[in-house]
Design a protein around this motif. Structure first.
Motif, mmCIF file in Angstrom:
data_model
loop_
_atom_site.group_PDB
_atom_site.id
_atom_site.type_symbol
_atom_site.label_atom_id
_atom_site.label_comp_id
_atom_site.label_asym_id
_atom_site.label_seq_id
_atom_site.Cartn_x
_atom_site.Cartn_y
_atom_site.Cartn_z
ATOM 1 N N ARG A 24 -0.428 11.957 -22.113
ATOM 2 C CA ARG A 24 -0.891 12.126 -20.743
ATOM 3 C C ARG A 24 -2.211 11.375 -20.585
ATOM 4 O O ARG A 24 -2.995 11.275 -21.526
ATOM 5 C CB ARG A 24 -1.117 13.604 -20.413
ATOM 6 C CG ARG A 24 0.130 14.447 -20.415
ATOM 7 C CD ARG A 24 -0.140 15.877 -19.978
ATOM 8 N NE ARG A 24 -0.996 16.581 -20.932
ATOM 9 C CZ ARG A 24 -1.354 17.858 -20.800
ATOM 10 N NH1 ARG A 24 -0.965 18.554 -19.749
ATOM 11 N NH2 ARG A 24 -2.115 18.443 -21.713
ATOM 12 N N GLY A 79 -7.244 11.207 -22.446
ATOM 13 C CA GLY A 79 -5.851 11.601 -22.459
ATOM 14 C C GLY A 79 -5.518 12.312 -23.764
ATOM 15 O O GLY A 79 -6.272 12.255 -24.736
ATOM 16 N N SER A 98 1.472 15.217 -16.342
ATOM 17 C CA SER A 98 2.824 14.830 -16.729
ATOM 18 C C SER A 98 2.795 14.198 -18.103
ATOM 19 O O SER A 98 1.779 13.689 -18.538
ATOM 20 C CB SER A 98 3.411 13.867 -15.707
ATOM 21 O OG SER A 98 2.633 12.706 -15.636
ATOM 22 N N VAL A 99 3.932 14.217 -18.775
ATOM 23 C CA VAL A 99 4.046 13.654 -20.117
ATOM 24 C C VAL A 99 5.000 12.471 -20.076
ATOM 25 O O VAL A 99 6.099 12.572 -19.546
ATOM 26 C CB VAL A 99 4.557 14.697 -21.125
ATOM 27 C CG1 VAL A 99 4.728 14.066 -22.491
ATOM 28 C CG2 VAL A 99 3.575 15.864 -21.215
#
Length: 268
Positions: free
Chosen positions: A28, A44, A1-2
């Protein structure tokens, strides 16, 4: 997910038109691989997005147009899963990893035209160039190079066009609708240093007739009317050969074929 970490946006209204600009940053989180992975952890990734666009109404509100140009800069992209030599010295292990840096630049637009009170035509398109700019992290982790700087499964264009026509029918109405959706060619993933499969562009069409009355909808529909054959996903046989297995063939998931049916719904 962002998740969006920061955002700046400004807009200005000029009569029936509006222009805007925005700058945003998303990110992320990383994670951990299993035993034998050469990268026990992967970092990330993040992206800076820049967008400038506008919207306008024409012909007294009977047509709406919108468009935007955008530029995205990605750092430490979390790429597709890959195989890497196991640190145990035996075989290969599946890993998640950071592939490197990338950028995407493009143009998008949408329109809606109310040709008559009963007839509406709408459509849109996206044209983009999404490419890796530095894949050093992928090479360091896997010992291989990517066969292309293109993103897997990312087309250079998409487009859609749809038309709706509404006519009275008793106490309700009938809606005749039809449309097409197109997606450009894409690269399928593989583990070859020199070759990546190309998934061809496609244009499936659809149509429907819907009866609406007091919250009730009954529709007869046909998706992919001409039974266009296309791949939604694909894995090249190089995934097997890198792991030291026989190249028994490639694995692909075909898109939905022609589908005809009836749909019933009620809104309250």
């Amino acid at each position: 997910s962002v998740a969006t970490a920061s955002r700046s946006k400004g807009s200005r209204t000029l009569g029936d038109s509006m222009i805007y600009g925005s700058i945003a940053r998303g990110f992320r989180g990383g994670g951990a691989n299993g035993p034998g992975a050469p990268n026990p952890l992967w970092d990330g990734d993040s992206v800076w997005t820049y967008e400038f666009g506008g919207r306008t109404r024409l012909a007294g509100g009977r047509a709406n147009l919108s468009g935007a140009v955008f530029y995205n800069h990605y750092s430490d992209v979390i790429g597709q899963n890959s195989l890497a030599p196991s640190t145990t010295g035996v075989g290969f292990v599946g890993i998640n990893l950071n592939s490197g840096d990338a950028r995407s630049i493009g143009l998008e637009g949408e329109f809606t035209a109310f040709v008559t009170d009963a007839w509406t035509v709408r459509g849109g398109f996206v044209v983009q160039n999404a490419r890796f700019t530095d894949t050093t992290r992928y090479q360091t982790t896997t010992g291989r190079t990517l066969p292309s700087d293109r993103f897997p499964f990312e087309p250079d264009w998409t487009a859609n066009l749809q038309s709706d026509y509404v006519v009275p029918f008793g106490d309700g109405e009938l809606v005749f609708a039809g449309g097409i959706y197109g997606k450009g060619d894409r690269l399928g993933p593989g583990l070859s240093n020199t070759f990546a499969p190309v998934l061809e562009a496609y244009w499936p069409a659809k149509a429907s007739v819907t009866w609406r009355y007091d919250g009730l909808e009954v529709a007869a529909f046909a998706n992919n009317i001409f039974d266009t054959e296309y791949y939604e996903s694909y894995i090249d046989s190089s995934t097997l050969t890198v792991a030291g297995l026989p190249a028994l063939g490639s694995l692909g998931l075909m898109g939905d074929g022609r589908r005809i049916g009836i749909r019933v719904g009620y809104s309250f």
